[in-house]
Design an enzyme around this catalytic site. Structure first.
Site, PDB file in Angstrom:
ATOM      1  N   GLN A 166      81.749 -40.298 -34.705  1.00  0.00           N
ATOM      2  CA  GLN A 166      80.403 -40.448 -34.137  1.00  0.00           C
ATOM      3  C   GLN A 166      79.351 -40.026 -35.149  1.00  0.00           C
ATOM      4  O   GLN A 166      78.322 -40.691 -35.314  1.00  0.00           O
ATOM      5  CB  GLN A 166      80.285 -39.647 -32.839  1.00  0.00           C
ATOM      6  CG  GLN A 166      81.169 -40.235 -31.739  1.00  0.00           C
ATOM      7  CD  GLN A 166      81.104 -39.474 -30.434  1.00  0.00           C
ATOM      8  OE1 GLN A 166      80.439 -38.442 -30.326  1.00  0.00           O
ATOM      9  NE2 GLN A 166      81.807 -39.972 -29.429  1.00  0.00           N
ATOM     10  N   ASP A 312      91.521 -37.763 -28.790  1.00  0.00           N
ATOM     11  CA  ASP A 312      91.326 -37.986 -27.349  1.00  0.00           C
ATOM     12  C   ASP A 312      92.643 -37.942 -26.574  1.00  0.00           C
ATOM     13  O   ASP A 312      92.634 -37.966 -25.340  1.00  0.00           O
ATOM     14  CB  ASP A 312      90.632 -39.334 -27.109  1.00  0.00           C
ATOM     15  CG  ASP A 312      89.195 -39.331 -27.633  1.00  0.00           C
ATOM     16  OD1 ASP A 312      88.618 -38.241 -27.784  1.00  0.00           O
ATOM     17  OD2 ASP A 312      88.656 -40.423 -27.899  1.00  0.00           O
TER      18      ASP A 312
END
Ligand code: S3P
Length: 427
Positions: A166, A312
């Protein structure tokens, strides 16, 4: 919502599209000239937040069953949003869009839900400010809401203290609007979907080790994008089929980009059986069908450069480790504390409530697996991956597991519970 053990997992499943790739397809499609057609787009709450932000900036999109059409307006075609942009629960939307907004000729404001407004945005404010951007946290706490006054930007070589796609993507996207090349070096390589997809749209992007470089002011052209199934969603089904005895599951067309497939390598190290079939590739993104069979697992160590490739999947890996014989050590995973929830704390507390011998550490956890799990009441903390991880833990536990606020799976996987029920044969 209540969950119990099932007899076995059988059949085939198509997993919804990759969340990271779906977000990027909307963003890059909006910045490209012409139409971008995205098939197998993930229509989850997070990706719909991205769509809504770009609609507010004048981008027209048409949604049909499995196709999203984006009518891009080029790098300088966005228009000033009339009101604040709402990124919902999505860190990817918030951080990536900030890089784009920093280089526009208009001001904008961004906010999100309670979780987003707690997550650190300093990590993007710092490099964007170094590029000359005017971006500030409204409350001065380094979190959203953010106010951005678009400005001309300058090129930098940013040494990121964290391996974060990100952050990297935010800086590279700002680099589209800079006066000279922009590079980002990370401590370990994070997912490279931005680099691959921007290049396929016509940007000049190069990568060497954990450094990515972009040249400014490309002319981006609309593309056809086929989104592979999300390996982060597939991970829950892989885990279920590994843990439930006498199971065999074929999961169709899952993305296996090497910057994302750490879960497969961790499972292999634990003795799990996942076979890759029909390997294909589109715009540099490999995909395969995954054939998963029940396996007896043993503990492993998950650390270092592997962490960003399975970041994740750590909640569901912790569930697998709880059912594996021996010790699993997860370290170098402090980033997990600042995801949609504090995933380290919540996994440790909730797995302990199910009878797992587990200790939280500064940057991970130690799990001494192999003891029987029992049902418990666990709260999702409105974190989609926590809810899904415990739906899988329930399949290996005696008694009933109750997941509170279970509906938050809509963030990344609407229909998750229906899909799980479809392949799980009841007793
Ligand atoms: C994402 C990057 C990762 C990941 C998130 C999606 C992306 O976050 O956890 O779910 O699409 O770039 P970080 O970059 O903060 O590690």
């Amino acid at each position: 919502m209540n969950f119990v053990k099932c007899r076995r997992i059988r059949g085939e499943i198509n997993i919804p599209g990759d969340k990271s790739i779906s977000h990027r397809a909307v963003m890059f499609g909006a910045l490209a000239k012409g139409t971008t057609e995205v098939s197998h787009f993930l229509k989850s709450a997070d990706c719909l937040s991205t769509i809504s932000c770009f609609r507010k900036m004048g981008i027209e999109m048409e949604e049909s069953e499995d196709l999203l059409k984006i009518h891009g307006k080029g790098l300088h075609g966005l228009t000033a949003p009339k009101d604040i942009l709402d990124t919902g629960n999505s860190g990817t939307t918030t951080r990536l869009i900030s890089g784009i907004l920093a280089g526009q000729s208009f001001p904008s404001r961004l906010t999100g839900d309670a979780s987003i407004c707690r997550r650190p945005m300093e990590r993007i404010i710092t490099p964007l400010t170094a590029m000359g951007a005017d971006i500030a946290s409204d409350k001065g706490n380094g979190c959203a809401p953010l106010t951005i006054h678009g400005r001309p930007l300058r090129g930098i070589h940013y040494l990121s203290p964290v391996a974060s796609a990100q952050v990297k993507s935010c800086v590279l996207l700002a680099g589209l609007y800079a006066d000279s090349p922009v590079s980002v070096t990370e401590p370990a390589l994070s997912r490279n979907h931005t680099e691959l997809m921007l290049a396929s749209f016509g940007a000049s992007v190069s990568s060497e080790g954990s450094t990515a470089t972009i040249l400014p002011h490309p002319s981006l052209a609309g593309q056809q994008v086929t989104v592979p199934g999300d390996i982060s969603s597939a991970a829950f089904f892989i885990a279920a089929a590994l843990l439930v005895p006498d199971s065999e599951l074929l999961i169709r067309h899952v993305g296996i980009n090497p910057t994302r497939d750490g879960i497969l390598r961790a499972i292999e190290a634990m003795g799990g059986s996942v076979e890759k079939l029909n390997i294909s590739s589109q715009a540099g993104e490999p995909a395969a069908d995954l054939l998963v069979r029940s396996s007896s697992l043993h503990g492993t160590v998950i650390e270092g450069a592997m962490i960003p490739t399975l970041i994740d999947e750590i909640p569901v890996l912790a569930v697998l480790a709880s059912c594996a014989e021996g010790e699993t050590v997860i370290r170098d995973a402090a980033e997990l504390k600042i995801k949609e929830s504090n995933r380290l704390d919540i996994m440790v507390r909730s797995l302990a409530a199910m009878g797992v011998d587990i200790t939280g550490t500064e940057d991970g956890m130690i799990i001494r697996g192999g003891k029987p799990l029992h049902g418990a009441v666990v709260d999702s903390h409105l974190d989609h991956r926590i809810a899904m991880a415990f739906a899988i833990a329930a399949m290996a536990a005696d008694g009933v597991t109750t997941i509170e606020r279970a509906e938050c799976v809509d963030i990344s996987y609407p229909g998750f519970y229906d899909d799980l029920r479809r392949i799980a044969e009841p007793f």
